[in-house]
Scaffold this motif. Structure first.
Motif, PDB file in Angstrom:
ATOM      1  N   LYS A 155       0.834  -1.205   0.000  1.00  9.28           N
ATOM      2  CA  LYS A 155       0.000   0.000   0.000  1.00  9.28           C
ATOM      3  C   LYS A 155       0.866   1.252   0.000  1.00  9.28           C
ATOM      4  O   LYS A 155       0.602   2.211  -0.756  1.00  9.28           O
ATOM      5  CB  LYS A 155      -0.927   0.007   1.220  1.00  9.28           C
ATOM      6  CG  LYS A 155      -1.820   1.236   1.313  1.00  9.28           C
ATOM      7  CD  LYS A 155      -2.727   1.171   2.537  1.00  9.28           C
ATOM      8  CE  LYS A 155      -3.621   2.406   2.636  1.00  9.28           C
ATOM      9  NZ  LYS A 155      -4.521   2.332   3.823  1.00  9.28           N
ATOM     10  N   LEU A 156       1.918   1.265   0.818  1.00 12.74           N
ATOM     11  CA  LEU A 156       2.799   2.423   0.877  1.00 12.74           C
ATOM     12  C   LEU A 156       3.591   2.580  -0.409  1.00 12.74           C
ATOM     13  O   LEU A 156       3.905   3.701  -0.824  1.00 12.74           O
ATOM     14  CB  LEU A 156       3.741   2.321   2.081  1.00 12.74           C
ATOM     15  CG  LEU A 156       3.061   2.339   3.456  1.00 12.74           C
ATOM     16  CD1 LEU A 156       4.106   2.245   4.561  1.00 12.74           C
ATOM     17  CD2 LEU A 156       2.217   3.603   3.627  1.00 12.74           C
ATOM     18  N   GLN A 189       1.146   4.301  -2.773  1.00 20.39           N
ATOM     19  CA  GLN A 189       0.902   5.683  -2.373  1.00 20.39           C
ATOM     20  C   GLN A 189       2.124   6.564  -2.596  1.00 20.39           C
ATOM     21  O   GLN A 189       1.987   7.767  -2.855  1.00 20.39           O
ATOM     22  CB  GLN A 189       0.460   5.731  -0.913  1.00 20.39           C
ATOM     23  CG  GLN A 189      -0.919   5.114  -0.678  1.00 20.39           C
ATOM     24  CD  GLN A 189      -1.329   5.100   0.775  1.00 20.39           C
ATOM     25  OE1 GLN A 189      -0.490   5.122   1.674  1.00 20.39           O
ATOM     26  NE2 GLN A 189      -2.627   5.051   1.030  1.00 20.39           N
ATOM     27  N   SER A 190       3.325   5.987  -2.533  1.00 15.01           N
ATOM     28  CA  SER A 190       4.544   6.762  -2.774  1.00 15.01           C
ATOM     29  C   SER A 190       4.623   7.233  -4.222  1.00 15.01           C
ATOM     30  O   SER A 190       5.349   8.176  -4.535  1.00 15.01           O
ATOM     31  CB  SER A 190       5.787   5.931  -2.433  1.00 15.01           C
ATOM     32  OG  SER A 190       6.001   4.906  -3.400  1.00 15.01           O
ATOM     33  N   GLY A 232       1.990   8.370  -5.754  1.00 14.83           N
ATOM     34  CA  GLY A 232       0.923   9.344  -5.930  1.00 14.83           C
ATOM     35  C   GLY A 232      -0.293   8.775  -6.639  1.00 14.83           C
ATOM     36  O   GLY A 232      -1.088   9.523  -7.218  1.00 14.83           O
ATOM     37  N   ASP A 254      -3.870   6.223  -6.682  1.00 10.07           N
ATOM     38  CA  ASP A 254      -4.930   5.687  -5.831  1.00 10.07           C
ATOM     39  C   ASP A 254      -4.680   4.201  -5.592  1.00 10.07           C
ATOM     40  O   ASP A 254      -4.336   3.457  -6.516  1.00 10.07           O
ATOM     41  CB  ASP A 254      -6.296   5.882  -6.494  1.00 10.07           C
ATOM     42  CG  ASP A 254      -6.696   7.348  -6.573  1.00 10.07           C
ATOM     43  OD1 ASP A 254      -6.231   8.119  -5.722  1.00 10.07           O
ATOM     44  OD2 ASP A 254      -7.463   7.708  -7.480  1.00 10.07           O
ATOM     45  N   TYR A 255      -4.886   3.782  -4.341  1.00 14.98           N
ATOM     46  CA  TYR A 255      -4.649   2.378  -3.962  1.00 14.98           C
ATOM     47  C   TYR A 255      -5.964   1.675  -3.666  1.00 14.98           C
ATOM     48  O   TYR A 255      -6.845   2.226  -2.995  1.00 14.98           O
ATOM     49  CB  TYR A 255      -3.748   2.325  -2.720  1.00 14.98           C
ATOM     50  CG  TYR A 255      -3.633   0.942  -2.110  1.00 14.98           C
ATOM     51  CD1 TYR A 255      -2.807  -0.021  -2.670  1.00 14.98           C
ATOM     52  CD2 TYR A 255      -4.374   0.605  -0.971  1.00 14.98           C
ATOM     53  CE1 TYR A 255      -2.700  -1.287  -2.112  1.00 14.98           C
ATOM     54  CE2 TYR A 255      -4.264  -0.664  -0.406  1.00 14.98           C
ATOM     55  CZ  TYR A 255      -3.435  -1.605  -0.986  1.00 14.98           C
ATOM     56  OH  TYR A 255      -3.338  -2.854  -0.443  1.00 14.98           O
ATOM     57  N   HIS A 292      -3.530  -6.072  -5.276  1.00 19.25           N
ATOM     58  CA  HIS A 292      -3.314  -4.659  -5.006  1.00 19.25           C
ATOM     59  C   HIS A 292      -3.378  -3.913  -6.336  1.00 19.25           C
ATOM     60  O   HIS A 292      -2.805  -4.362  -7.336  1.00 19.25           O
ATOM     61  CB  HIS A 292      -1.949  -4.438  -4.351  1.00 19.25           C
ATOM     62  CG  HIS A 292      -1.716  -5.274  -3.135  1.00 19.25           C
ATOM     63  ND1 HIS A 292      -1.977  -4.831  -1.855  1.00 19.25           N
ATOM     64  CD2 HIS A 292      -1.265  -6.554  -2.991  1.00 19.25           C
ATOM     65  CE1 HIS A 292      -1.680  -5.787  -0.981  1.00 19.25           C
ATOM     66  NE2 HIS A 292      -1.251  -6.835  -1.648  1.00 19.25           N
ATOM     67  N   ALA A 317      -3.067  -0.050  -8.433  1.00 17.57           N
ATOM     68  CA  ALA A 317      -2.501   1.301  -8.426  1.00 17.57           C
ATOM     69  C   ALA A 317      -3.090   2.072  -9.596  1.00 17.57           C
ATOM     70  O   ALA A 317      -2.930   1.662 -10.755  1.00 17.57           O
ATOM     71  CB  ALA A 317      -0.982   1.253  -8.547  1.00 17.57           C
TER      72      ALA A 317
END
Length: 235
Positions: free
Chosen positions: A82-83, A86-87, A89, A91-92, A127, A129
């Motif tokens: 998840k990080l 998000q790193s 920029g 949407d997760y 996951h 992105a």
């Protein structure tokens, strides 16, 4: 500044400022030709430079699109997916596909070192992105090492994130491979069967006891591993 450089600079500016986010289709070449009052060759030269810089990708019969950035991971670090997303920029989104409590089977040999009578939690999740498949996660968790995992549904929180916050680990092993996407992985990640993928097989222990084994499958164009090292002082 030449017209070629102006086109390059302005398109790059739209991308780096976020005006044109990952996945955005930039204007067609003939549209840019009209906008700047130049030849198609000048536009093509500017776009080709942006391709070399990794900022856009060209898709046959579809046009040019802003690329999704690659995430970089240190080879021996354990990251929260998840990080990672998000790193960038982006949407997760997390989705749980399967969750089963079962005993260790013959097919688990080599993945997690537990007696056959042991119980484990078998989880498959994905996951995303920016709306695209980012990582397929296939995880085994030892319920003797982490008994509280049996009561956790993992429908909202991914198992990797949950484990990092709950269970300290003392040893980890990584195995990294380049593979062709299986039918299951291709369907899960929205890529073609046989497309290049990066697979990380990771096992962790706590005080010598196996905790978890996870297989993370990434589309090859969306992840890279980075290692930093210095010359040895010996020899």
């Amino acid at each position: 500044m030449s017209l070629h450089q102006r086109i390059l600079s302005e398109v790059e500016g739209h991308i780096l400022s976020g005006d044109w986010p990952p996945g955005y289709r930039i204007p067609f070449e003939h549209e840019l030709t009209e906008q700047y009052g130049c030849s198609r060759m000048t536009v093509n030269k500017a776009l080709s430079e942006l391709v070399k810089r990794g900022l856009i990708e060209r898709r046959r019969k579809s046009g040019s699109y802003v690329t999704f950035p690659q995430v970089q991971s240190a080879v021996m670090a354990i990251h929260d997916v998840k990080l990672e997303v998000q790193s960038l920029g982006l949407d997760y989104i997390y989705r749980l596909d399967a969750r089963t409590v079962r005993k260790v089977g013959a097919g688990d040999s080599g993945r997690i070192d537990l007696p056959k009578s042991s119980r484990l939690l078998d989880i498959t999740c994905r996951h995303f992105a920016g709306g695209r498949g980012f990582c397929l996660e296939e995880r085994l968790i030892s319920l003797s090492a982490v008994p509280e995992a049996e009561a956790e549904p993992f429908d909202i929180v991914a198992p990797g994130s949950w484990l990092l916050g709950k269970v300290p680990w003392s040893t980890a092993e990584h195995r990294i491979r380049a593979v062709a996407a299986s039918r299951q992985a291709a369907h899960a990640l929205g890529i073609g069967v046989g497309a290049p993928c990066l697979v990380i097989d990771r096992r962790t222990w706590s005080g010598g006891a196996p905790v978890t084994s996870v297989r993370l499958t990434y589309p090859g164009d969306r992840h890279e591993l980075v290692a930093e090292f210095a010359p040895s002082s010996m020899g």
